[in-house]
Design a protein around this motif. Sequence first.
Motif, mmCIF file in Angstrom:
data_model
loop_
_atom_site.group_PDB
_atom_site.id
_atom_site.type_symbol
_atom_site.label_atom_id
_atom_site.label_comp_id
_atom_site.label_asym_id
_atom_site.label_seq_id
_atom_site.Cartn_x
_atom_site.Cartn_y
_atom_site.Cartn_z
ATOM 1 N N THR A 170 -4.714 4.718 -3.124
ATOM 2 C CA THR A 170 -4.790 3.486 -2.335
ATOM 3 C C THR A 170 -5.913 3.517 -1.302
ATOM 4 O O THR A 170 -5.950 2.670 -0.413
ATOM 5 C CB THR A 170 -3.449 3.219 -1.627
ATOM 6 N N SER A 196 0.831 -1.198 0.000
ATOM 7 C CA SER A 196 0.000 0.000 0.000
ATOM 8 C C SER A 196 0.873 1.259 0.000
ATOM 9 O O SER A 196 0.634 2.192 -0.779
ATOM 10 C CB SER A 196 -0.934 -0.015 1.213
ATOM 11 N N ARG A 219 1.086 3.994 -3.049
ATOM 12 C CA ARG A 219 0.750 5.391 -2.766
ATOM 13 C C ARG A 219 1.913 6.308 -3.132
ATOM 14 O O ARG A 219 1.733 7.345 -3.772
ATOM 15 C CB ARG A 219 0.361 5.570 -1.303
#
Length: 191
Positions: free
Chosen positions: A60, A50, A54
């Motif tokens: 995300t 994640s 990002r």
Amino acid sequence: MDKNQLIVIFYKLLDGYKINIDKMKNKPEGKCGYAHSSPVGVRMDLIWISDYLRKNGTDTSKLESDFKSTDDQLIEFKANNSAEYYKNVLCDFKSLAEDYDPSSILIDGYEFEYEIERRTYIEMFYRELKGVYDLDADMEKVRQLDEVLQKTIPQAVKAGTYTPLDWPYIPKEYWWRHLEESYGKPDFLPD
């Protein structure tokens, strides 16, 4: 590895995370550790993917929302079963640290990847347990074995057992997960 591949990996890992949390909650009494059903490693992978996406411009918010609903289950379990949780993670850490054998990377590609994965989990568990237990002596032994790993990698390259699986989302301090940067791709992998 492109964004779409990482998103697919994320959701497969998230499914595994849910299963591991359920297994953790239903672990038989008396058995030490969570072993392969430990949620610690999967949780870290999910956070890293994640963060990586990002930082590389991907929205995300959905991934983070999906992760949070599952992660809240682990947070609740840890809050209600702190001693049991950390005792089991400690068992897993000790087991992995005691079995860490960098010289085995010379056996074949499977053993190479297995030891690299083992080292990754040792670090993940250590970070989860830091501040709960004093693991400095254990980590000193691991770091001494890391020196063996660093000296053995060139031998593994020559022997043809070198099979790095570099995952771009794993932080750089996990140097053993970024071996292609120093040693290149093995001959059998396509460019």
